[in-house]
Design a protein around this motif. Sequence first.
Motif, mmCIF file in Angstrom:
data_model
loop_
_atom_site.group_PDB
_atom_site.id
_atom_site.type_symbol
_atom_site.label_atom_id
_atom_site.label_comp_id
_atom_site.label_asym_id
_atom_site.label_seq_id
_atom_site.Cartn_x
_atom_site.Cartn_y
_atom_site.Cartn_z
ATOM 1 N N VAL A 92 0.894 -1.225 0.015
ATOM 2 C CA VAL A 92 -0.088 0.054 0.040
ATOM 3 C C VAL A 92 0.828 1.254 0.090
ATOM 4 O O VAL A 92 0.498 2.321 -0.165
ATOM 5 N N THR B 291 0.344 4.111 -2.424
ATOM 6 C CA THR B 291 -0.857 4.952 -2.185
ATOM 7 C C THR B 291 -0.747 5.711 -0.926
ATOM 8 O O THR B 291 -1.122 6.621 -0.835
ATOM 9 N N LYS B 292 -0.328 5.103 0.077
ATOM 10 C CA LYS B 292 -0.314 5.807 1.574
ATOM 11 C C LYS B 292 0.782 4.986 2.339
ATOM 12 O O LYS B 292 0.739 3.746 2.339
ATOM 13 N N LEU C 159 -8.574 3.748 3.326
ATOM 14 C CA LEU C 159 -8.578 3.531 1.798
ATOM 15 C C LEU C 159 -10.014 2.798 1.380
ATOM 16 O O LEU C 159 -10.429 2.120 2.225
ATOM 17 N N SER D 86 -9.562 -1.299 -2.996
ATOM 18 C CA SER D 86 -8.035 -1.176 -3.167
ATOM 19 C C SER D 86 -7.070 -2.128 -2.310
ATOM 20 O O SER D 86 -6.404 -2.740 -2.578
ATOM 21 N N ALA E 285 -0.068 -1.387 -8.307
ATOM 22 C CA ALA E 285 0.216 -0.748 -7.027
ATOM 23 C C ALA E 285 1.695 -1.060 -6.828
ATOM 24 O O ALA E 285 2.273 -0.260 -6.156
ATOM 25 N N LYS F 278 4.998 -0.127 -7.855
ATOM 26 C CA LYS F 278 5.463 0.808 -8.944
ATOM 27 C C LYS F 278 6.919 0.585 -9.236
ATOM 28 O O LYS F 278 7.041 1.098 -10.507
#
Length: 354
Positions: A68, A71-72, A111, A115, A212, A214
């Motif tokens: 995650v 994203t966060k 979230l 996701s 997710a 990356k």
Amino acid sequence: MKRRSGVLWAVLIAVLAVIVFVYRDRIHFDWKNFGEQLRHIQGGHAVAGIALIYATYWLRSVRWSVMVEPTKKVKASALIGPQFIGFTAVALFGRLADLTRPYLVARKIGLPLSSQVAVYTLERMFDLGAAAVIFSTALAFMPKNMPHQQVFMRAGLWSLAFTLFIALFAIAVRVAGGVVAGFAKAVLNPLSENAAQSIADKIIGFREGLNALKSWRELIVVTVISLLMWGMIASAYVQTAHAFVQTPELANLSFSRAMLLMAASIGGSLLQLPIVGWFTQIAVTAAAMHTFYGAPIEAATACGALLLVVTFLCIIPAGLIFAQVEQVSLSRIAAESEEAGKEADAVQDASPMP
């Protein structure tokens, strides 16, 4: 969830009743010997196995935080509670509570559930791949003079082929997930529209999870954690078998030979029903030890029971404590997670497939 669980309970109980009735004159089980096996367990090995399993739950929290991170940013320590509570829900309520973990994580870190279901799907694929790699690698180095060596080697080759399939599938989904999902849906649609849609949704979820990750760093970290975690799980199986010091077939079990036991256990856990699933899990692992290692059925059954405690049920005390700390009702959160998952699927069904 209650209705589905009730149907599964009824079907399984009926099947078990038929099996017991048909084989009632062929079952010879020495309950006294079974009790002796349990009384003479070497506790140090069992404790070591439980410690290894608890360490894997911490690794799951670390892996989830890495997934995650794009994203966060979330600390792994914040995800330990959802892991413990989620696996406790599965232990008590069966696989119907599988979405408890992503539901709790989504609620805790703010979230969308979709996701975290994508992360959960990705987690499962990494679990399958890592378990297959550990399994096939261990079998590849098995001594040729070991009993049933050909069976083990054949299983290793199938495992390697499965690992390669997962890798190729992951590449295809990452490059063209929508096309792969559409193809799967078209092929499966004549058999079952609901199943076809469910498979297509899972493929899309897997692609979202892959997207997710990356960077190569994240991919490598997740891969290493997955391999380490499953190596520890396999070691927990070995430690549990070694606890039965009065049974040489188990006390001297090697890491390589333990792989078929782990594979049988994983297969037996795929359909995990509340409570009843515990006994089917014991039966599957006991049959594997009796067949592959020649362990007496009483010792194999006792080891199967201890394996269930070490690898599956040992999380319950910690899960109940975390549920109290975080003020979570296990039954309610399991029902809420399933309902939220259905709502998410309904939203996804209404959207055009990318």
